[in-house]
Design a protein around this motif. Structure first.
Motif, PDB file in Angstrom:
ATOM      1  N   SER A 131     -11.235  63.389 101.739  1.00 12.86           N
ATOM      2  CA  SER A 131      -9.772  63.289 101.751  1.00 12.86           C
ATOM      3  C   SER A 131      -9.235  63.569 103.140  1.00 12.86           C
ATOM      4  O   SER A 131      -8.270  62.922 103.604  1.00 12.86           O
ATOM      5  CB  SER A 131      -9.172  64.287 100.744  1.00 12.86           C
ATOM      6  OG  SER A 131      -9.577  63.982  99.443  1.00 12.86           O
TER       7      SER A 131
ATOM      8  N   HIS B  48      -0.939  59.485  97.513  1.00 13.37           N
ATOM      9  CA  HIS B  48      -0.438  58.442  98.426  1.00 13.37           C
ATOM     10  C   HIS B  48       0.651  58.973  99.334  1.00 13.37           C
ATOM     11  O   HIS B  48       0.759  58.562 100.506  1.00 13.37           O
ATOM     12  CB  HIS B  48       0.089  57.253  97.607  1.00 13.37           C
ATOM     13  CG  HIS B  48       0.584  56.125  98.477  1.00 13.37           C
ATOM     14  ND1 HIS B  48      -0.261  55.301  99.197  1.00 13.37           N
ATOM     15  CD2 HIS B  48       1.851  55.704  98.762  1.00 13.37           C
ATOM     16  CE1 HIS B  48       0.450  54.436  99.878  1.00 13.37           C
ATOM     17  NE2 HIS B  48       1.740  54.645  99.631  1.00 13.37           N
ATOM     18  N   ASP B  49       1.452  59.908  98.799  1.00 16.08           N
ATOM     19  CA  ASP B  49       2.535  60.462  99.612  1.00 16.08           C
ATOM     20  C   ASP B  49       1.981  61.210 100.811  1.00 16.08           C
ATOM     21  O   ASP B  49       2.551  61.164 101.910  1.00 16.08           O
ATOM     22  CB  ASP B  49       3.396  61.406  98.773  1.00 16.08           C
ATOM     23  CG  ASP B  49       4.173  60.668  97.687  1.00 16.08           C
ATOM     24  OD1 ASP B  49       4.324  59.413  97.861  1.00 16.08           O
ATOM     25  OD2 ASP B  49       4.616  61.291  96.714  1.00 16.08           O
ATOM     26  N   GLY B  50       0.868  61.885 100.628  1.00 11.86           N
ATOM     27  CA  GLY B  50       0.256  62.604 101.740  1.00 11.86           C
ATOM     28  C   GLY B  50      -0.233  61.642 102.816  1.00 11.86           C
ATOM     29  O   GLY B  50      -0.103  61.886 104.015  1.00 11.86           O
ATOM     30  N   LEU B  51      -0.825  60.540 102.381  1.00 10.52           N
ATOM     31  CA  LEU B  51      -1.285  59.523 103.334  1.00 10.52           C
ATOM     32  C   LEU B  51      -0.107  58.933 104.110  1.00 10.52           C
ATOM     33  O   LEU B  51      -0.190  58.659 105.308  1.00 10.52           O
ATOM     34  CB  LEU B  51      -2.052  58.424 102.620  1.00 10.52           C
ATOM     35  CG  LEU B  51      -3.395  58.848 101.996  1.00 10.52           C
ATOM     36  CD1 LEU B  51      -4.027  57.694 101.249  1.00 10.52           C
ATOM     37  CD2 LEU B  51      -4.352  59.375 103.069  1.00 10.52           C
TER      38      LEU B  51
ATOM     39  N   PHE C  62      -7.073  61.038 105.546  1.00  5.29           N
ATOM     40  CA  PHE C  62      -5.785  61.393 106.159  1.00  5.29           C
ATOM     41  C   PHE C  62      -5.803  61.128 107.664  1.00  5.29           C
ATOM     42  O   PHE C  62      -4.839  60.594 108.247  1.00  5.29           O
ATOM     43  CB  PHE C  62      -5.480  62.880 105.881  1.00  5.29           C
ATOM     44  CG  PHE C  62      -4.141  63.332 106.373  1.00  5.29           C
ATOM     45  CD1 PHE C  62      -3.019  63.218 105.550  1.00  5.29           C
ATOM     46  CD2 PHE C  62      -3.983  63.878 107.657  1.00  5.29           C
ATOM     47  CE1 PHE C  62      -1.792  63.639 106.025  1.00  5.29           C
ATOM     48  CE2 PHE C  62      -2.745  64.280 108.103  1.00  5.29           C
ATOM     49  CZ  PHE C  62      -1.628  64.160 107.295  1.00  5.29           C
TER      50      PHE C  62
ATOM     51  N   GLU D 240       2.576  60.491 104.805  1.00  7.32           N
ATOM     52  CA  GLU D 240       3.008  61.485 105.777  1.00  7.32           C
ATOM     53  C   GLU D 240       2.075  61.475 106.989  1.00  7.32           C
ATOM     54  O   GLU D 240       2.520  61.606 108.135  1.00  7.32           O
ATOM     55  CB  GLU D 240       3.028  62.862 105.125  1.00  7.32           C
ATOM     56  CG  GLU D 240       3.688  63.932 105.984  1.00  7.32           C
ATOM     57  CD  GLU D 240       3.816  65.273 105.255  1.00  7.32           C
ATOM     58  OE1 GLU D 240       4.419  66.179 105.838  1.00  7.32           O
ATOM     59  OE2 GLU D 240       3.331  65.361 104.093  1.00  7.32           O
TER      60      GLU D 240
ATOM     61  N   ARG E 229      -1.478  70.330 102.846  1.00  7.72           N
ATOM     62  CA  ARG E 229      -0.832  69.888 101.601  1.00  7.72           C
ATOM     63  C   ARG E 229      -1.597  68.723 100.985  1.00  7.72           C
ATOM     64  O   ARG E 229      -1.754  68.637  99.764  1.00  7.72           O
ATOM     65  CB  ARG E 229       0.617  69.467 101.879  1.00  7.72           C
ATOM     66  CG  ARG E 229       1.538  70.650 102.149  1.00  7.72           C
ATOM     67  CD  ARG E 229       2.995  70.186 102.115  1.00  7.72           C
ATOM     68  NE  ARG E 229       3.291  69.219 103.172  1.00  7.72           N
ATOM     69  CZ  ARG E 229       3.682  69.540 104.404  1.00  7.72           C
ATOM     70  NH1 ARG E 229       3.810  70.829 104.725  1.00  7.72           N
ATOM     71  NH2 ARG E 229       3.942  68.619 105.315  1.00  7.72           N
ATOM     72  N   HIS E 230      -2.072  67.789 101.809  1.00  2.00           N
ATOM     73  CA  HIS E 230      -2.800  66.638 101.287  1.00  2.00           C
ATOM     74  C   HIS E 230      -4.134  67.055 100.688  1.00  2.00           C
ATOM     75  O   HIS E 230      -4.542  66.526  99.634  1.00  2.00           O
ATOM     76  CB  HIS E 230      -3.033  65.608 102.400  1.00  2.00           C
ATOM     77  CG  HIS E 230      -3.824  64.417 101.945  1.00  2.00           C
ATOM     78  ND1 HIS E 230      -3.327  63.458 101.095  1.00  2.00           N
ATOM     79  CD2 HIS E 230      -5.122  64.050 102.209  1.00  2.00           C
ATOM     80  CE1 HIS E 230      -4.248  62.556 100.855  1.00  2.00           C
ATOM     81  NE2 HIS E 230      -5.381  62.896 101.531  1.00  2.00           N
TER      82      HIS E 230
ATOM     83  N   PRO F 264      -4.467  65.622  97.000  1.00  2.00           N
ATOM     84  CA  PRO F 264      -4.596  64.265  97.613  1.00  2.00           C
ATOM     85  C   PRO F 264      -3.771  63.223  96.824  1.00  2.00           C
ATOM     86  O   PRO F 264      -3.900  63.113  95.606  1.00  2.00           O
ATOM     87  CB  PRO F 264      -6.086  63.977  97.519  1.00  2.00           C
ATOM     88  CG  PRO F 264      -6.740  65.319  97.346  1.00  2.00           C
ATOM     89  CD  PRO F 264      -5.775  66.161  96.574  1.00  2.00           C
TER      90      PRO F 264
END
Length: 761
Positions: free
Chosen positions: A74, A25-28, A78, A30, A18-19, A23
């Protein structure tokens, strides 16, 4: 593969995909949460990283993206976000491990340091202590216990500390800064000690509590040495100004007794080896109370055993101290010889029996040594003064003076009480009285030698019958042959009390001052010429002046009126003013009044010699009604007249009492059967006698055979007078009473008892 690891890897792959697709901030965030989950679930870094790269490879293959693209960046971002939590945990663990090792090392170090500190504190020669904020001693070393007698086994020691002295000084406030002080304590064995205390303040990290750390050091020997020096200094200062043995012992024994806490201090002095000693006492002996502390007393004030102790002590070698009793553990006192001549001994009795230590013996020896030296110095001074006083009495003039005279001599150079000023009063055969007052140049013993020769020559000339002018003319010749006699000033006078005249001649001397009753005195400036042996003079001048009844004549030397910065005529005016108010005083009181008025604050700069003469007053005549209320006025009038006639106070009191009895008899008995009459009182003063008459015109009452408790008036009158005549042969009664005026005794001070610098008579 475990279910937990499989579930974690699947969730990680989904989150990473998903990230990478989007890409943000929410993915980071998570990924960060996945890192915390991996830490909790125990996922290894190897499984996590292998799964990560496998997912990235699959995504690249599916998307056909080349390597080293933004997709890889990316994915790496992560992964790093996931690994942050694992890295922090790892570092915390390592840090904790490191801190544990450090604390363990520190604990081992502290244990070694405590052993070192304990060894260091115990090795100190000074006492060491730690006190809390309330002053409680919570830690001490062995030296502290030795110094106070209270060891570490009994710690803590709360205030008041067991070694403190209730009546002693209080501890100072320790405060917040370093402090040093000296305090007195009482050791457990009962001895008093002095400790030097040094303290510092600290704050404990645990609880922020204030504590005090300090040391103590025994300074008893230093304190005792200083106390001995101070005691010796006080004693030396106390006796420094004493100039006789009596004065030395008066102040010295008091100081000695206070210094060593003695109840009684006694000194016995033997004038001869076989005679009884004189005793000087400070404090009351147990056997009796002293008559006058500091004055010599009879040896009877002491018990026989005490006198025996002093007798034995005076024969011991100097500086020998003996405890009393000698074999006892606690001494009641000490005895010691005083000086080196075996004629004096000292006894000190303590307020309570006590142990006498080495420091005490040192102090006693030091103090008694100082007292011995002071006594010896005073003895030497007494001998010198006795010699000088004997010489002075021989040089100055007569020991006894004719009635109505007073003389005064005050030297300017102590301690020798002789100088160049002199006076002489010589009764002559014809009833006149010769008076000479002179002043030689210079001071002290050399001037006194000149003065003695001139005074002897002047007395011989007076007794040979020379008048004032002739006396000075012949003294010119004598003075010319005596070294140091040139410029001597002399005033010579011959008084005739019967005729009321004074002839005088003045060789450069201060003029006499004559004051009539109630009148300001005036200078007699006649008969003046130059001092002796200065110029050849064919004849010396002479003057004659009347002496009114009751007048006062004063002859004096220049030391009385000459003061620096003061006009000499001011001195003349002051003498004249004093004489105006002293006609009802005795000549001795006149001399005292003159000296009080003119004496400078710092004493006279020159010798002073002075002669005061009172001419007999006019006869007294009083007549009053024969009533009892008149007696007080008669007594007052007669007393004033007797004082003006220079009758001594004790003799005047006798005459007033006898006269009052005679007047009372006239008032009570003479007019008992008729009308009240009058009583007449008359008094006359001759050159050597005083005569009083009481007369009435009434009837004589014979004495009763049984006089009872009254009727003793005539016996009293006979006892108070030398001659008593009662004539009642005719009308009225005439009572005549007379006394002879005594010669005025010139006081001769005993040099061993001390004397004033001024002598008057």
């Amino acid at each position: 593969m475990s279910t937990v690891l499989s579930a974690f890897l699947d969730d990680y792959a989904d989150a990473l995909r998903r990230h990478l697709r989007s890409p943000a901030h929410d993915g980071l965030a998570e990924g960060h949460e996945l890192g915390r989950r991996a830490l909790v679930e125990g996922i290894s870094l190897l499984d996590l990283t292998e799964n990560h790269y496998r997912v990235v490879k699959q995504v690249q293959t599916e998307s056909g993206a080349p390597s080293a693209t933004p997709l890889e960046e990316s994915a790496l971002e992560f992964l790093l976000q996931t690994l942050i939590t694992l890295d922090v945990a790892t570092r915390g663990y390592l840090d904790g491990t490191r801190r544990y090792e450090q604390q363990r090392t520190r604990a081992d170090d502290l244990a070694g340091r405590d052993e070192f500190r304990t060894a260091l504190v115990e090795s100190l020669q000074d006492g060491f202590f730690v006190a809390d904020a309330r002053g409680t001693i919570i830690e001490i070393n062995s030296a502290f216990g030795e110094l106070t007698g209270y060891g570490a086994t009994e710690v803590p020691y709360a205030l008041p500390h067991p070694w403190s002295i209730p009546e002693g000084p209080r501890y100072p406030d320790l405060g917040t800064a370093a402090l040093r002080f000296v305090t007195q304590i009482r050791h457990r064995d009962g001895r008093d000690r002095w400790l030097a205390v040094s303290t510092s303040t600290l704050v404990k990290p645990e609880g922020n509590e204030r504590i005090f750390v300090g040391t103590i050091r025994d300074v008893t020997s230093e304190h005792d040495a200083q106390a001995r020096d101070q005691a010796a200094s006080r004693l030396a200062n106390a006796v420094a100004s004493a100039i006789s043995v009596a004065e030395v012992l008066e102040v010295g024994l008091d100081e000695l007794r206070r210094t060593i806490d003695a109840e009684t201090a006694v000194v016995a002095v033997w004038a001869t080896r076989q005679g009884a000693p004189e005793v000087y006492v400070s404090g009351a002996p147990a056997e009796s109370e002293p008559d006058a502390v500091g004055e010599p007393q009879s040896a009877e004030v002491l018990a026989p055993e005490t006198r025996e102790l002093l007798e034995r002590a005076r024969l011991r070698p100097g500086r020998t101290l003996i405890a009393v009793p000698e074999a006892a553990d606690r001494a009641e006192g000490i005895v010691a010889p005083l000086g080196e001549t075996a004629d004096a001994a000292l006894w000190l009795r303590f307020a309570a029996p006590r142990v006498v230590g080495a420091a005490d013996w040192t102090l006693f020896s030091l103090l008694i040594g100082h007292l011995s030296l002071a006594v010896q110095r005073a003895r030497n001074f007494d001998q010198a003064r006795a010699t000088s006083l004997t010489l002075q009495r021989a040089m100055l003039g007569p020991i006894e003076l004719p009635p109505r005279f007073s003389v005064h001599y005050e030297p300017a150079l102590p301690p020798l009480e002789i100088g160049g000023d002199w006076y002489d009063v010589v009764p002559l055969k014809d009833g006149t009285i010769g008076v000479v007052v002179g002043d030689c140049v210079g001071r002290g013993l050399s001037a006194a030698v000149v003065m003695g020769q001139l005074r002897t020559a002047a007395r011989a000339l007076l007794l040979r019958g020379a008048g004032p002018a002739q006396l000075l003319a012949e003294l010119d010749t004598v003075a010319a042959r005596i070294p140091g006699a040139m410029c001597t000033t002399v005033c010579a006078a011959v008084l005739d009390p019967i005729r009321g005249l004074v002839r005088y001649s003045n060789a450069g001397h201060m003029p006499p001052i004559l004051a009539d009753v109630g009148v300001t005195g005036r200078m007699l400036e006649g008969g003046r010429a130059v001092p002796l042996a200065t110029f050849d003079m064919p004849r010396r001048p002479e003057a004659t002046t009347p002496l009114p009844p009751g007048s006062t004549l004063v002859l004096f030397t220049d030391g009385l009126v000459e003061q620096r910065g003061v006009d000499i005529f001011d001195g003349f005016d002051q003498i004249a003013s004093v004489l105006a108010d002293t006609h009802e005083r005795l000549p001795r009181e006149v001399a005292d009044a003159v000296l009080s008025r003119l004496r400078p604050a710092g004493g006279y700069d020159d010798d002073v010699a002075m002669v005061v003469y009172r001419q007999p007053p006019a006869p007294l005549r009083v007549e009053v009604p024969a009533r009892a209320d008149q007696l007080s006025a008669l007594r007052r009038t007669l007393k004033e007249w007797l004082t003006a006639a220079a009758v001594p106070h004790d003799l005047a009191s006798d005459l007033v009492a006898a006269t009052n009895e005679a007047c009372s008899n006239s008032i009570e008995h003479a007019y008992r059967d008729g009308e009240p009459g009058r009583v007449a009182l008359s008094a006359e003063c001759g050159t050597e006698t005083v005569e009083i008459r009481v007369t009435d015109s009434g009837n004589w009452k014979p004495q009763s055979a049984d006089r009872g408790y009254r009727g003793r008036g005539l016996d009293m009158m006979r006892a108070l007078t030398e001659e008593l005549d009662i004539d009642h042969s005719g009308p009225g009664t005439r009572v005549r009473m007379s006394v002879t005026l005594p010669a005025i005794a010139f006081p001769v001070a005993n040099p061993l008892r001390g004397t004033n610098k001024q002598v008057s008579g």
